[in-house]
Design a protein around this motif. Structure first.
Motif, PDB file in Angstrom:
ATOM      1  N   GLU A 150     -34.982  38.540  32.704  1.00  0.00           N
ATOM      2  CA  GLU A 150     -35.236  39.889  32.223  1.00  0.00           C
ATOM      3  C   GLU A 150     -33.952  40.675  32.207  1.00  0.00           C
ATOM      4  N   GLU A 151     -34.117  41.918  31.845  1.00  0.00           N
ATOM      5  CA  GLU A 151     -32.985  42.798  31.608  1.00  0.00           C
ATOM      6  C   GLU A 151     -31.851  42.585  32.601  1.00  0.00           C
ATOM      7  N   GLY A 152     -30.700  42.331  32.062  1.00  0.00           N
ATOM      8  CA  GLY A 152     -29.557  42.018  32.920  1.00  0.00           C
ATOM      9  C   GLY A 152     -29.110  43.264  33.635  1.00  0.00           C
ATOM     10  N   PRO A 153     -28.121  43.117  34.401  1.00  0.00           N
ATOM     11  CA  PRO A 153     -27.656  44.189  35.263  1.00  0.00           C
ATOM     12  C   PRO A 153     -27.080  45.255  34.388  1.00  0.00           C
ATOM     13  N   ASP A 154     -27.105  46.489  34.898  1.00  0.00           N
ATOM     14  CA  ASP A 154     -26.393  47.392  34.040  1.00  0.00           C
ATOM     15  C   ASP A 154     -25.065  47.610  34.646  1.00  0.00           C
ATOM     16  N   ASP A 155     -24.537  46.629  35.327  1.00  0.00           N
ATOM     17  CA  ASP A 155     -23.197  46.979  35.700  1.00  0.00           C
ATOM     18  C   ASP A 155     -22.166  46.032  35.197  1.00  0.00           C
ATOM     19  N   VAL A 156     -21.020  46.682  35.077  1.00  0.00           N
ATOM     20  CA  VAL A 156     -19.902  46.088  34.419  1.00  0.00           C
ATOM     21  C   VAL A 156     -19.607  44.693  34.918  1.00  0.00           C
ATOM     22  N   VAL A 157     -19.718  44.522  36.250  1.00  0.00           N
ATOM     23  CA  VAL A 157     -19.187  43.298  36.801  1.00  0.00           C
ATOM     24  C   VAL A 157     -19.836  42.054  36.286  1.00  0.00           C
ATOM     25  N   THR A 158     -21.168  42.032  36.316  1.00  0.00           N
ATOM     26  CA  THR A 158     -21.817  40.785  35.963  1.00  0.00           C
ATOM     27  C   THR A 158     -21.417  40.361  34.595  1.00  0.00           C
ATOM     28  N   MET A 159     -21.418  41.337  33.703  1.00  0.00           N
ATOM     29  CA  MET A 159     -21.109  40.993  32.340  1.00  0.00           C
ATOM     30  C   MET A 159     -19.728  40.365  32.328  1.00  0.00           C
ATOM     31  N   VAL A 161     -16.289  46.738  22.227  1.00  0.00           N
ATOM     32  CA  VAL A 161     -15.920  47.055  23.611  1.00  0.00           C
ATOM     33  C   VAL A 161     -15.816  45.771  24.422  1.00  0.00           C
ATOM     34  N   ARG A 162     -14.911  45.769  25.379  1.00  0.00           N
ATOM     35  CA  ARG A 162     -14.825  44.633  26.304  1.00  0.00           C
ATOM     36  C   ARG A 162     -14.658  45.177  27.716  1.00  0.00           C
ATOM     37  N   TYR A 163     -15.030  44.338  28.698  1.00  0.00           N
ATOM     38  CA  TYR A 163     -14.997  44.849  30.081  1.00  0.00           C
ATOM     39  C   TYR A 163     -13.600  44.919  30.653  1.00  0.00           C
ATOM     40  N   ARG A 164     -12.786  43.891  30.346  1.00  0.00           N
ATOM     41  CA  ARG A 164     -11.417  43.930  30.833  1.00  0.00           C
ATOM     42  C   ARG A 164     -10.535  43.364  29.746  1.00  0.00           C
ATOM     43  N   PRO A 165      -9.279  43.785  29.681  1.00  0.00           N
ATOM     44  CA  PRO A 165      -8.427  43.403  28.558  1.00  0.00           C
ATOM     45  C   PRO A 165      -8.431  41.901  28.267  1.00  0.00           C
ATOM     46  N   GLU A 166      -8.511  41.063  29.326  1.00  0.00           N
ATOM     47  CA  GLU A 166      -8.344  39.629  29.040  1.00  0.00           C
ATOM     48  C   GLU A 166      -9.647  38.951  28.601  1.00  0.00           C
ATOM     49  N   LEU A 167     -10.731  39.725  28.504  1.00  0.00           N
ATOM     50  CA  LEU A 167     -12.021  39.094  28.207  1.00  0.00           C
ATOM     51  C   LEU A 167     -12.410  39.319  26.747  1.00  0.00           C
ATOM     52  N   GLU A 168     -13.431  38.539  26.330  1.00  0.00           N
ATOM     53  CA  GLU A 168     -13.844  38.710  24.929  1.00  0.00           C
ATOM     54  C   GLU A 168     -14.771  39.918  24.787  1.00  0.00           C
ATOM     55  N   LEU A 169     -15.097  40.261  23.547  1.00  0.00           N
ATOM     56  CA  LEU A 169     -15.876  41.467  23.292  1.00  0.00           C
ATOM     57  C   LEU A 169     -17.322  41.335  23.765  1.00  0.00           C
ATOM     58  N   VAL A 170     -17.895  42.466  24.208  1.00  0.00           N
ATOM     59  CA  VAL A 170     -19.310  42.483  24.569  1.00  0.00           C
ATOM     60  C   VAL A 170     -20.102  43.050  23.398  1.00  0.00           C
ATOM     61  N   LEU A 171     -19.564  44.100  22.790  1.00  0.00           N
ATOM     62  CA  LEU A 171     -20.184  44.629  21.577  1.00  0.00           C
ATOM     63  C   LEU A 171     -19.239  44.276  20.430  1.00  0.00           C
ATOM     64  N   GLN A 172     -19.787  43.574  19.451  1.00  0.00           N
ATOM     65  CA  GLN A 172     -18.899  42.973  18.455  1.00  0.00           C
ATOM     66  C   GLN A 172     -18.816  43.828  17.199  1.00  0.00           C
ATOM     67  N   GLY A 173     -18.510  45.090  17.341  1.00  0.00           N
ATOM     68  CA  GLY A 173     -18.374  45.914  16.147  1.00  0.00           C
ATOM     69  C   GLY A 173     -19.710  46.386  15.634  1.00  0.00           C
ATOM     70  N   ILE A 174     -20.260  47.411  16.309  1.00  0.00           N
ATOM     71  CA  ILE A 174     -21.578  47.910  15.939  1.00  0.00           C
ATOM     72  C   ILE A 174     -21.409  49.089  14.991  1.00  0.00           C
ATOM     73  N   THR A 175     -22.192  49.117  13.935  1.00  0.00           N
ATOM     74  CA  THR A 175     -22.168  50.284  13.053  1.00  0.00           C
ATOM     75  C   THR A 175     -23.606  50.706  12.821  1.00  0.00           C
ATOM     76  N   CYS A 176     -23.924  51.946  13.139  1.00  0.00           N
ATOM     77  CA  CYS A 176     -25.262  52.439  12.863  1.00  0.00           C
ATOM     78  C   CYS A 176     -25.245  53.924  13.065  1.00  0.00           C
ATOM     79  N   SER A 177     -26.234  54.628  12.530  1.00  0.00           N
ATOM     80  CA  SER A 177     -26.279  56.047  12.842  1.00  0.00           C
ATOM     81  C   SER A 177     -27.695  56.418  13.238  1.00  0.00           C
TER      82      SER A 177
END
Length: 1550
Positions: free
Chosen positions: A908-917, A1312-1328
């Protein structure tokens, strides 16, 4: 007597004329009798005790070593020389003249002695430490006594031909062999069996010489000098010093003492009751009248209560005066030994002034023989050496006592925490209990170090006075009068400072409490932009604290002033009176300098006594706190019976329970019978006592009447999962043995397999404090898995399904809890809000206000049409069979999508904190292996480089950085800059002034005493006398005034530094990004605010002052000696070099050990905090013993670094005092050599200064290293002020006043990514998202739903693209401007200590009407109105006095009060029952109708009526449309809805 002896040896026994000549010598008879018998007598008296090991049959002899064989050979040779001497005497005696008896007896005595020595060697080979103290002392005595005959024989041989060659030769052979034996015994004799032990702790097998000089420790010092020490390098503790051993004895003594104290307490209570009873009779008022009086009396104290906060709990009576007794009994042996050493030392202290007197007489007397001078010099050196050896042994014992006292107290506090009742537990917060461990146990440790001064100081004072009387006669009384006058002043100061100290402890507790909460709720503070409010609160408390600190240091300055004046005023008064009383009294060098060195001896006990007394006072405060805590009520589980009743697993019999002894009953007259193997559900509204019922079964509540019978072992799953900081696997095993098959089965049943795949290191992933890197649902399932694996008979489950998604809940019910699950054979008691499972349970218990309103099976209860049926009708959409088919028809557990057709439940819903991701994304990157020296007793020091099997994410929490190497000079500068450079300079100059005056005083005194020679036969002129006294006085007073100035200035500067340092630290900690808190345990941050700030406040200023004092003292002393005997400068150089090297070696080791101490101390506290928060779980499983052992292990690791540090200090002190003794020796020797050119006064000055220098040298190193160690605190605090901050709170670009007025949100290619050396978490979202639109966000774990909220609040900063709200790019404005204008209802409700109002509106921005309005909308108005204090109701730590549901509603009220245009709802309805859930949903719909609402959903129900649904997958938006349209097409969303049993948007009743 002497006649008999003369006959015995056939020559003169004693004649003074032997000594009255330049080449003095002792008579032969004296040498043959006394000098032989003293060492032999010593050995004979003590030998039997040394032979004991032979008699103990069970000790097995260890193998022979080379050293043992050498010793035995040498002893045998000695035996042979003695036999040879006896044979010689017998053969000579058969001649004509009978020989004197002594020639027969002495060899015979020696034969017996050497046989004894052989036996002792043999006996000691049974022991671990094979060297005998007695033998060692015997060799020293024997060699010293042998020196005199040795030099006699040599001198005679040089003058005349040798008369008695055989005896001459035999004596030298025997002396040589003894010398060899002495040298051999200086080496440690380690048997092969003991080799291992010696590796772990060389002290166990060290030889006597090595033990006395701490030579065995040198290896560690060299190692520490070569490389920074690790905890693995530190030697193990001796068995008797382990926490377990100490605590066992202490506990035994504590129990007996406590029992007596409790009996006393009962007596007191009875007396009090009787007194109250009597007064009622006495007054003879009518009942009504007395009641009025009572009412009046009641009203007054109330006001006071508010001010003092916790007045009532601290006035409760508790067992008193038992702690000291228990400690005394436990450490009796140590105390006795240290008393012995201290006594010897104290006596020797007074030998030096007497020798000094003789030396001055010798220099002044031209006729005296040279050998006397040399003898005095040597004796001075020997007494100094002996004195230092005794002192170091004494200190070693004292500090050991200190650490052991601390260990036993911490262990006792820990054990108490495991057993104390909930009422006692409420009295003190976690923070306060940790404070008991850190501050109060530490106080005891410091006290134990000086406890002997209580008798030693008075003893030294009395002896000094006796000797002074001998010098100056009654004039001493003048000096004494001054001392006595100073005592009440001091008493007054001590009393004042005690008050301040107590007040400050309160402030500190308060500040640490808020700090702890801020750190625990930091996420909420950031999301709501509340940091300034809390910063202000903390700084207000800090300001009070510093104000008190300044007062405290003023008082300290006054007392330092008084005490510096003391020795000087005393000598001034005594000398002045002595000279003025009678003109025949002339102050000559002997008198003056002997008196001064005696006054110097006096100085130490006089200064120590008040310190020890004030330390006693502080310890007394701590003692009361500890006695109250350790003497508190234990958990009373008498109401929980364990009788075997066939056919019943749990039986309640009229059970009535309450939380506090005199409180209202929360559980009322419950009578229930639960059959073995049945599944019972407990349901009821929020606050109906479901959790309390469970606590009652666990024995956590106070019993009023009735009892509960429980048969079998328990496993317990709490409502809020408690997770330890350990690996996931350890969390599940929870101390049981690993059974792989069962473990795998449990993991599968608890739906943990998918999570393990996500976690970087599977079940070896380390979980942070409080389970920080797991989501709520994962924590809950780990907690459930722990229970299932534990294989108990009865399972108590407090709503374990609330935090997980519907289908996971369904899976858990089917595979674990339900009729076909793993636990089908066990008795299960399940508290639940979820109606969907009720049809499958055996029995349902409905609770209303703590009483059972009805119970029975599902069908019975429905048929009864009672409260339960109504409850179901309002919430369960009772469509035909709906409840059976779609298990989660309605209810709290909505649905999360199912994976690709597989029946594996999704996580179920993952953690809402930065670290796990972060962790999940780092799984591929390897990283350096990270040794956990703490958890594994002795990890090998080989650090595996880049071990592939250790994965980056496995360790979440980095090991605390231990700074190594020298403390940078910049740290001192940084501190001095904080003090203010001007301040620092003035302080230094005042000290220079003080010491200039000090040298002046002494030189003036030396000149004054030389007057005695100048005016030898004439009367002493009066004006000369007055001049001498006047200048002496003026110099002394100026010395004290300079010092006073210095301390006042430094206390101001120090306070300024404290303020600046704390402000910087606090403001930075509140401004660092969230990710910092996720990777840093709170304990570590708290440690900075507690220990390190305390060091900056109180210890560093003291250290700086002492350092300056010592440094100037040494310089001035060396100056004075060099003035007297300029040759001394030649000696200074080599001594200085030796001193410097010892210092450098030592400081690097000591500093490392101190750092290890503070690093190994944190785990004690964090383990303790963890234990306290998981108490109910630990008790339910009955794992107290295991946690105790874990605590003992953690303690031992800390103890060994502390112990090692203590020994390193002794190692150093012995070596430095040796330098000091050499300074004394050379200053005396040079005075003897150049005595013809010297006056008595200057010799007195130089030697008495030298006698003083030893202690000062010692202090200088101690203080330098202490300063260096303490300055580390500045370094550690600085480390946290350097942490990178998040974006500024407010920038130049402010948003318009009413922004966001529309609430339109646009994401433009947002990455967005969690830390500079990691890959993206949100891969370019566009919506309004349009104005006032309601949008639901769904998606699997890791799809990036939580990242979305984190991005809106800029908890994460963009890696590309932007978010625009109402036409404003949010990256361009300050964080607070952004966060204050958005509202979030977070997942876990966090409340802070303070009033309810402060929790809703910390800045007081809203009126009371607005607050009440918000409460009304949040359905809390009725509840709050019933509270006695209404909005001022005090919320306890973590909001514990509200139920979880109520906390959630408070969070809702917060959001309603804010009423921003944009609301983000992080699905927060988990812990709430259906009614509350319903209330929250309707409120949100009505109150936020004109706002844009983003709901991050775990369950589809809540979002079926939203305008649009956003479906996310792997950081992209896959679908974004209205729910109706999505349901019609073949979409991801419709698949999810189908799993959830939702066919069209109307299905949902919510």
């Amino acid at each position: 007597m002497s006649a008999a002896l003369e006959e015995f040896c056939g020559s003169v026994f004693w004649n003074d004329s032997f000594l009255a000549r330049p080449d003095a010598d002792l008579p032969v008879c004296f040498q043959q009798t006394v000098l032989v018998w003293i060492p032999l007598g010593f050995l004979w008296v003590l030998a039997p005790w040394q032979l004991l090991p032979i008699c103990k049959s069970k000790s097995k002899k260890s193998s022979k070593t080379k050293l043992y064989i050498i010793k035995q050979v040498l002893a045998t040779l000695l035996l042979m020389t003695a036999v040879a001497e006896l044979v010689l005497a017998i053969t000579e005696g058969t001649g004509q003249d009978p020989l004197p008896a002594v020639l027969y007896t002495n060899p015979s005595l020696y034969i017996v002695t050497w046989v004894l020595v052989l036996l002792i060697h043999y006996a000691r080979s049974f022991c671990l430490c094979r060297d005998s103290v007695v033998l060692f002392c015997f060799w020293i005595l024997s060699l010293l006594s042998g020196i005199l005959p040795f030099q006699s024989l040599v001198r005679r041989a040089l003058q005349d031909p040798i008369v008695d060659v055989p005896r001459f030769v035999l004596f030298f052979i025997s002396y040589g062999l003894q010398l060899l034996l002495f040298l051999v015994s200086a080496f440690s004799d380690i048997s092969p069996e003991a080799k291992e032990i010696a590796k772990k702790n060389p002290e166990m097998t060290a030889s006597i010489l090595s033990s006395v000089t701490f030579e065995w420790y040198s290896r560690m010092v060299y190692k520490g000098h070569r490389k920074p020490l690790e905890i693995e390098d530190v030697w193990e503790l001796k068995d008797k010093d382990r926490t377990q051993a100490i605590h066992a004895t202490f506990e035994k003594n504590m129990k007996t003492a406590l029992r007596k104290a409790q009996a006393e307490l009962e007596k007191r209570k009875r007396k009090k009751r009787r007194r109250e009873h009597d007064t009622e009779h006495m007054n003879g008022m009518s009942k009504a009248q007395s009641q009025d009086v009572l009412v009046l009396e009641e009203k007054q104290p109330k006001k006071k209560k508010k001010k003092g906060g916790k007045e009532d709990s601290s006035h409760k009576d508790y067992p008193k005066k038992w702690l000291m007794k228990a400690l005394f009994r436990t450490f009796l042996q140590n105390l006795m030994m240290s008393v012995a050493f201290k006594l010897v030392h104290d006596v020797l202290v007074f030998v030096s002034p007497q020798l000094l007197k003789l030396l001055i007489t010798f220099v002044s007397d031209a006729e005296a023989f040279a050998w006397q001078g040399y003898l005095y010099s040597i004796l001075l050196f020997l007494t100094a050496m002996l004195q230092s050896l005794c002192l170091q042994q004494y200190f070693n014992l004292c500090f050991q006592l200190g650490t052991n006292v601390r260990a036993s107290l911490i262990a006792a506090i820990y054990k108490k925490a495991l057993t104390m009742s909930s009422a006692t537990r409420k009295e003190s917060t976690v923070g306060e209990t940790v404070n008991l461990m850190s501050a109060d146990a530490q106080r005891f440790m410091d006290m134990a170090n000086f406890v002997h001064q209580l008798w030693s100081s008075p003893l030294q004072i009395i002896l000094s006075i006796v000797f002074l009387w001998g010098e100056l006669g009654p004039s001493v009384l003048a000096g004494l009068a001054v001392m006595v006058l100073l005592i009440p002043i001091n008493g007054f100061l001590v009393n004042k400072s005690k008050h301040i100290q107590v007040r400050n402890m309160k402030n500190k507790d308060e500040r640490m409490k808020i700090m702890g909460e801020v750190l625990n709720g930091i996420k909420i503070l950031k999301l709501f932009a509340w940091e300034p409010s809390f910063e202000k609160r903390i700084n207000e408390i800090r300001a009070c604290e510093l104000k008190d600190l300044l007062k405290f240091s003023y008082l300290q300055s006054v007392s330092i002033f008084v005490f510096t004046c003391a020795p000087f005023l005393v000598s001034l008064a005594s000398f002045a009176v002595y000279v003025l009383v009678d003109e025949n009294n002339v102050l000559d060098a002997q008198k003056a300098f002997t008196s001064i060195s005696l006054f110097n001896v006096l100085r130490f006990p006089m200064a120590m006594l008040p310190l020890v007394l004030s330390s006693m006072v502080q310890t007394n405060v701590s003692k009361e706190r500890l006695e109250r805590y350790l003497g508190g009520e234990d958990l009373d589980t008498s109401a929980i019976h364990h009788d075997s009743i066939p056919g019943s697993a749990v039986r309640f019999t009229e059970a009535t329970f309450t939380w506090e002894q005199d409180g209202n009953a929360v559980i009322r007259d419950v009578t229930l019978d639960i059959k073995p193997g049945s599944l019972v559900a407990v349901v009821g509204a929020v606050g109906s006592g479901k959790s309390s019922l469970i606590s009652a079964m666990l024995g956590e509540m106070e019993n009023i009447k009735g009892h509960i019978n429980i048969q079998g072992s328990l496993a317990y799953v709490p409502q809020q999962a408690w997770i330890q900081n350990a690996t996931l696997k350890d969390n599940i095993l929870f101390g049981s043995e690993l059974d792989e098959a069962r473990y795998q089965k449990v993991i599968k049943a608890c739906a943990l397999l998918p999570d393990l795949e996500l976690l970087p290191a599977g079940d070896q992933t380390e979980i942070g404090e409080k389970g920080i890197n797991l989501s709520g649902g994962q924590k809950q399932r780990v907690s459930l898995a722990r229970a299932v694996y534990n294989d108990a008979d009865i399972y108590i489950l407090d709503d374990p399904l609330s935090a997980v998604d519907a289908h996971v809940g369904k899976h858990l019910f089917e595979h674990v809890l339900g009729p076909k699950g793993l636990l089908q054979k066990k008795t299960r008691i399940l508290v639940t809000h979820s109606i969907s499972f009720l049809p499958q349970v055996d029995n349902i218990v409905v609770l209303v206000a703590g009483a059972v309103s009805e119970h029975g099976s599902y069908s019975t209860l429905l048929a009864n049409r009672g409260a339960f049926a109504q409850f179901l009708n309002s919430y369960g959409s009772q469509e035909e069979g709906a409840a059976e088919e779609t298990t989660a028809a309605a209810g709290l557990d909505g649905i999360e999508e199912q994976g690709d057709e597989s029946m594996e439940p999704c996580v179920e819903e993952g953690p809402d904190d930065v670290v796990t991701m972060t962790l999940k994304r780092e799984a591929s990157i390897h990283r350096k292996e990270f040794t956990r020296s703490i958890s594994t007793q002795s990890t090998t020091s080989v650090k595996a480089q880049e071990e592939p099997n250790k994965i980056k994410g496995q360790r979440l929490i980095e090991k605390e950085a231990v700074e190594t190497g020298k403390v940078k000079f910049s740290m001192y500068l940084r501190y001095l800059r904080a003090v203010g450079l001007g301040f620092s300079f003035c302080v230094a100059m005042s000290y220079v002034g003080e010491y200039a005056a000090y040298v002046g005083t002494n030189l003036w005194l030396s000149a004054w005493t030389d007057d005695a020679e100048r005016y030898r036969n004439e009367t002493y002129p009066v004006q000369q006398r007055d001049l001498r006294i006047g200048v002496f006085g003026a110099l002394g007073v100026s010395q004290a005034l300079f010092l006073f100035l210095a301390t006042i200035l430094s206390s101001h500067g120090a306070m300024r530094a404290s303020r600046i340092v704390h402000e910087q630290l606090l403001s930075n900690i509140l401004r660092v990004p969230m990710s910092f808190f996720d990777t840093t345990p709170t304990g570590r941050i708290v440690n900075r605010f507690a220990k390190d700030i305390f060091t900056v406040d109180e210890t560093i200023p003291m250290s700086f002052r002492s350092w300056l004092n010592c440094f100037m003292g040494i310089i001035s002393t060396l100056l004075m000696i060099a003035l007297a005997t300029p040759f001394f400068t030649v000696v200074i150089v080599p001594l200085g070099i030796f001193y410097y090297f010892v210092l450098r070696f030592y400081i690097s080791t000591s500093r490392q050990l101190r750092r290890l101490d503070s690093v190994t101390r944190s785990p004690i506290y964090s383990h303790f905090g963890e234990t306290v928060s998981g108490l109910s779980v630990i008790r339910a499983y009955g794992h107290q013993q295991r946690f105790l052992q874990q605590n003992e292990r953690t303690m031992d690791i800390n103890q060994k670094s502390v112990y090692s540090w203590i020994v390193s200090n002794r190692w150093l002190a012995i070596r430095l005092e040796f330098v000091g003794s050499l300074v004394v020796f050379f200053s005396a020797l040079l005075a003897v050599i150049s005595r013809n050119s010297l006056e008595g006064g200057i010799v007195g000055l130089s030697v008495s200064s030298a006698l003083n220098v030893t202690q000062t040298l010692n202090w200088l190193v101690r203080v330098s290293s202490e300063l260096e160690t303490n300055i580390v605190a500045v370094e550690r605090v600085h480390e946290y002020t350097k942490v990178k901050r998040e974006a500024p709170w407010v920038t130049d670009k402010r948003p318009p006043h009413s922004w966001p007025s529309k609430g339109e949100i646009q994401f433009v290619d947002y990455k967005v990514r969690y830390r500079p050396e990691l890959e993206l978490v949100l891969q370019g979202i566009t919506c309004s998202i349009g104005s006032t639109e309601k949008v639901g966000v769904v998606g699997r774990t890791g799809a990036g739903k939580s990242s979305l909220t984190n991005c809106l609040f800029r908890v994460l900063e963009a890696a590309g693209g932007k978010i625009i709200i109402d036409g404003l790019d949010i990256a361009t404005i300050g964080l607070h401007d952004l966060r204050q204008n958005l509202t979030i209802i977070p997942q876990d409700p966090v409340l802070f200590t303070g009033t309810l109002r402060m929790n809703l509106d910390p800045f007081d921005q809203y009126t009371d009407e607005e607050v009440w309005k918000a409460l009304e909308l949040a359905h809390l108005k009725a509840y709050v109105q019933e509270l006695p204090e209404r909005l001022q109701h005090v919320v306890s730590e973590g909001g514990e006095n509200l139920s979880v549901g109520q906390r959630q509603l408070v969070c809702l009220a917060r959001a309603l009060l804010r009423k921003a245009k944009i609301l983000i709802l992080d699905e927060a309805t988990a812990a709430v029952d259906l009614e509350t859930d319903h209330l929250i949903q309707t409120t949100i719909r009505s109150a936020f109708a004109d706002c844009t609402v983003l709901t991050i959903a775990h369950r589809l129900h809540t979002i079926m009526d939203s305008n649009r649904v956003m479906v996310m997958h792997a950081g992209k938006i896959v679908e974004f449309d209205s729910p109706e349209k999505l349901l019609q097409k073949q979409s991801v969303f419709s698949a999810m809805a189908k799993d959830a049993g939702i066919t069209n948007t109307e299905t949902t009743t919510l």
